[in-house]
Scaffold this active site. Structure first.
Site, PDB file in Angstrom:
ATOM      1  N   HIS A  50      79.168   4.514  19.618  1.00  0.00           N
ATOM      2  CA  HIS A  50      79.869   3.229  19.738  1.00  0.00           C
ATOM      3  C   HIS A  50      79.701   2.371  18.496  1.00  0.00           C
ATOM      4  CE1 HIS A  50      75.902   1.608  21.194  1.00  0.00           C
ATOM      5  NE2 HIS A  50      76.334   0.533  20.563  1.00  0.00           N
ATOM      6  N   THR A  89      74.433  16.753  33.514  1.00  0.00           N
ATOM      7  CA  THR A  89      75.307  17.601  32.707  1.00  0.00           C
ATOM      8  C   THR A  89      76.030  16.746  31.676  1.00  0.00           C
ATOM      9  OG1 THR A  89      75.646  19.037  34.618  1.00  0.00           O
ATOM     10  CG2 THR A  89      77.228  19.238  32.820  1.00  0.00           C
ATOM     11  N   CYS A 129      69.077  -5.437  20.121  1.00  0.00           N
ATOM     12  CA  CYS A 129      67.877  -5.092  20.882  1.00  0.00           C
ATOM     13  C   CYS A 129      67.233  -6.316  21.516  1.00  0.00           C
ATOM     14  CB  CYS A 129      66.853  -4.420  19.967  1.00  0.00           C
ATOM     15  SG  CYS A 129      67.508  -3.058  19.008  1.00  0.00           S
TER      16      CYS A 129
END
Length: 206
Positions: free
Chosen positions: A15, A51, A139
């Site tokens: 992204h 998966t 963050c």
């Protein structure tokens, strides 16, 4: 060439390259062993359950391919827009200081301070004006501590307390930057308690 860099592990976040969210890549050098936080099946080499989301993986790979292909022109485009933003804000507001301006840096981001202004107040007023920015890294979103990076660089309290970070991308336009300059300048002008700063003291950061 990650092997040439000598790294043991690297993560890639698509992204950041205009790829999809919800998928990422982990590269491990040969011989590197990791301890799984959650046990999984053999399809993930026993490192995690679940998966791979095939559609997201393909989209991420394509985003990375495009980003690598366009990197030289995109970097120049972003640097030009960032420099336009910085130069015009410094021209209009001489106390405005650009952190790391003389150092090699990413073309897409800028961190600037306006001594005397409060970063949280500016952040909210700019958000209401339609300008997206941050007072720290992604963050630290949701928290309000001052930037530990600027503190480690030795920036003064007034600079840290008035620091905001802006970003551009390869999709940003000159018209958007000109509009942003007007809005940012307007909010800066409303801020109270401007103080005079000698930019030369900050190792030529201006």
């Amino acid at each position: 060439d990650l092997t040439a860099w000598g790294v043991s592990a690297a993560t890639i976040t698509p992204h950041k390259l205009h790829g999809p969210t919800g998928v990422g890549f982990l590269w491990l050098d040969s011989g590197v062993d990791i301890r799984a936080a959650l046990r999984g099946g053999e399809q993930q080499l026993g490192t995690r359950p679940g998966t791979e989301p095939v559609a997201l993986v393909i989209a991420a790979a394509e985003a990375i391919r495009i980003a690598c292909e366009q990197q030289p022109t995109a970097a120049e485009h972003m640097a030009d827009l960032r420099n336009q933003l910085e130069s015009e804000l410094v021209r209009r507001h001489p106390t405005c200081l650009i952190h790391g301006r003389q150092a090699p840096r990413l073309p897409s981001t800028t961190c600037l301070s306006l001594p005397g202004a409060d970063r949280q107040s500016l952040l909210m007023s700019l958000d209401m004006a339609g300008v997206a920015c941050s007072s720290g890294s992604a963050c630290s979103s949701g928290s309000s501590p001052p930037s530990h990076v600027l503190l480690a660089m030795g920036a003064s309290k007034s600079l840290v307390d008035s620091a905001l970070r802006f970003s551009v991308s390869r999709f940003s336009t000159k018209a958007e930057i000109e509009r942003a300059i007007e809005l940012i300048s307007r909010q800066f002008s409303k801020a109270e308690g401007f103080s005079t700063v000698d930019n030369s003291v900050e190792n030529g950061w201006r």
